[in-house]
Design an enzyme around this catalytic site. Structure first.
Site, PDB file in Angstrom:
ATOM      1  N   TYR A 124     111.061  11.767   4.158  1.00 32.67           N
ATOM      2  CA  TYR A 124     111.926  12.425   5.143  1.00 32.67           C
ATOM      3  C   TYR A 124     112.239  11.524   6.345  1.00 32.67           C
ATOM      4  CZ  TYR A 124     111.353  16.766   2.576  1.00 32.67           C
ATOM      5  OH  TYR A 124     111.390  17.723   1.602  1.00 32.67           O
ATOM      6  N   TYR A 171     106.388  26.796   0.462  1.00 37.27           N
ATOM      7  CA  TYR A 171     106.702  25.411   0.079  1.00 37.27           C
ATOM      8  C   TYR A 171     106.115  25.154  -1.297  1.00 37.27           C
ATOM      9  CZ  TYR A 171     107.073  20.407  -0.251  1.00 37.27           C
ATOM     10  OH  TYR A 171     107.388  19.148  -0.694  1.00 37.27           O
ATOM     11  N   ASP A 203     100.374  29.056  -6.545  1.00 36.29           N
ATOM     12  CA  ASP A 203     100.472  27.626  -6.256  1.00 36.29           C
ATOM     13  C   ASP A 203      99.303  27.262  -5.336  1.00 36.29           C
ATOM     14  OD1 ASP A 203     100.986  25.109  -5.342  1.00 36.29           O
ATOM     15  OD2 ASP A 203     103.100  25.441  -4.886  1.00 36.29           O
ATOM     16  N   LYS A 227      97.227  17.893  -5.292  1.00 32.78           N
ATOM     17  CA  LYS A 227      96.704  17.311  -4.049  1.00 32.78           C
ATOM     18  C   LYS A 227      95.244  16.834  -4.134  1.00 32.78           C
ATOM     19  CE  LYS A 227     100.005  18.442  -0.576  1.00 32.78           C
ATOM     20  NZ  LYS A 227     101.083  19.391  -0.867  1.00 32.78           N
TER      21      LYS A 227
END
Ligand SMILES: *Cc1c(COP(=O)(O)O)cnc(C)c1O
Length: 427
Positions: free
Chosen positions: A14, A141, A242, A271
């Protein structure tokens, strides 16, 4: 290090090529410390996007990686299997909810989410039903690839840029009752009515259990998740949890679903799976979902990445899961939570602070105005810590091995940032 080259040619997450922000060169990482080039070691408050839970340069993880690299770094997973994959999957099945029996190894969190959505769609197709929609929460997200993005908060991920290409799914209001607050049944009203209205079109509900991470660091009430499970059962809709950010102890439970005592039909992990060493994720599901998918027209589950089941990643993940299985994380995370509970409320009265919140090894300071990224980042580094806020959210997700003095240093560097008006965008 050629920082000029980096600035000129390399895209960081980003970032703009027109106005690239300063990047800090790191040469080594040990325990909770990141070593800056020609500079000090700074205390890491981010665990490298929530993944390096055991700290950096961990001897056990290093050994697992080195030993595996001397045997075999990679072989294709189509038609071939190997011990590292079997080892990691065995450990995953031991740790995850008991109804989950089938594992798909994916190469990143976003891919694990894509896989979970495809599983749900193939499931309903096999049952002869057309269910093209997903129901999810605002402020969620789920990743940066297109399908994952389509169930991520429409404003945060700028769905407007991709209009006409991105599938449009159903968004319910995100929970507003916080984890530690008094439950209010009306919190689930919007979700419940969206479910009632659209259930025959909905393949699955997908959400982040208990903690909405990158979409707003919101910690919500376990009863909300309980109600979601009940509604999914009532209407016969699949539930995808998730757990990519929450999995492996971050919230104080091994998986956040345990706070609500529920089991999902499909679960994504990523992760922290390899302790932050390599990219690896997994999608787990029940025998019922897996067999239904495979009984359908395609006769199999239609996905297979080139680097699926990478042996190096599997070996280091197994070693990381062994560290999890020894149980020390529980006391470590509880100690961090206790410190957050003691220290964060002292920031709550600051005029720049909207709200402070914490759960497990997650501490959040929400500010009234957005941070000035360049200035606050330098402030943190000057104060010997690595904290990377976004928008109005200054948060910590330190490695579980962090000691009280590390947590104190993280919080006090946030405290001193709050006193500096230049660290925030002028309102
Ligand atoms: C980070 C994250 C993802 C995406 O994982 P990547 O490895 O970055 O693709 C998906 N879901 C949640 C909840 C996450 O926190």
């Amino acid at each position: 290090m050629d920082l000029e080259f980096d600035r000129k040619h390399i895209w960081h997450p980003y970032t703009s090529t027109i106005n690239p922000l300063h990047c800090y060169p790191v040469t080594e990482a040990n325990g909770v410390y990141l070593k800056l080039k020609d500079g000090p070691e700074i205390v890491d408050g981010m665990s490298s996007w929530w993944s390096a839970i055991h700290g950096y340069n961990h001897p056990t993880l290093n050994t697992a990686l080195r030993e595996q690299s001397e045997k075999m770094s990679h072989v294709m997973f189509g038609g071939i299997t190997h011990q590292p994959a079997i080892d990691v999957c065995k450990r995953l099945l031991q740790l995850t909810p008991s109804n989950l029996e089938q594992i798909f190894l994916a190469d990143s969190g976003s891919v694990a989410v894509e896989v979970s959505l495809k599983m749900a769609l193939q499931y309903w197709h096999a049952k002869g039903q057309s269910r093209p929609k997903f129901l999810t929460l605002r402020h969620g997200y789920h990743g940066d690839t297109f399908a994952a993005m389509s169930v991520t908060d429409p404003n945060n991920s700028m769905h407007s840029l991709y209009k006409g290409f991105l599938p449009e799914h159903i968004f319910a209001d995100s929970p507003s009752v916080g984890f530690w607050e008094q439950w209010d049944e009306s919190d689930v009203d919007d979700f419940s009515s969206k479910m009632a209205q659209h259930h025959s079109d909905i393949a699955a509900v997908i959400l982040e259990p208990i903690v909405q991470g990158a979409g707003g660091m919101r910690l919500y009430h376990p009863t909300f998740l309980k109600r979601v499970r009940e509604l999914c059962d009532h209407y016969g809709v699949l539930l995808i949890a998730d757990e990519i950010a929450t999995g492996f102890g971050r919230t104080g439970k091994l998986f956040a679903c345990e706070h609500a005592d529920i089991q999902p039909d499909i679960m994504c992990v990523g992760k922290a799976l390899t302790g932050g060493y390599m990219t690896l994720a997994a999608t787990l599901t029940t025998k019922h979902v897996a067999d239904t998918v495979c009984g359908g027209e395609a006769g199999c589950f239609m996905h297979g990445p080139t680097f699926m089941g990478n042996p190096l990643a599997c070996a280091v993940a197994s070693a990381s899961l062994d560290l999890i299985a020894d149980g020390h994380w529980q006391q470590q995370v509880a100690n961090i939570e206790m410190l957050f509970a003691e220290l964060l409320p002292t920031l709550g009265d600051h005029q720049q602070v909207e709200n402070v919140r914490w759960l497990g090894a997650i501490g959040v300071v929400e500010t009234k105005t957005p941070v000035n990224m360049e200035v606050i980042q330098k402030h943190f580094v000057d104060h010997g810590v690595w904290i990377r806020p976004f928008g109005k959210l200054i948060y910590m997700m330190p490695p579980y091995i962090s000691q009280p003095e590390h947590i104190q240093q993280l919080v006090s560097s946030i405290s001193s940032a709050l006193d500096k008006p230049e660290c925030f965008v002028k309102s």
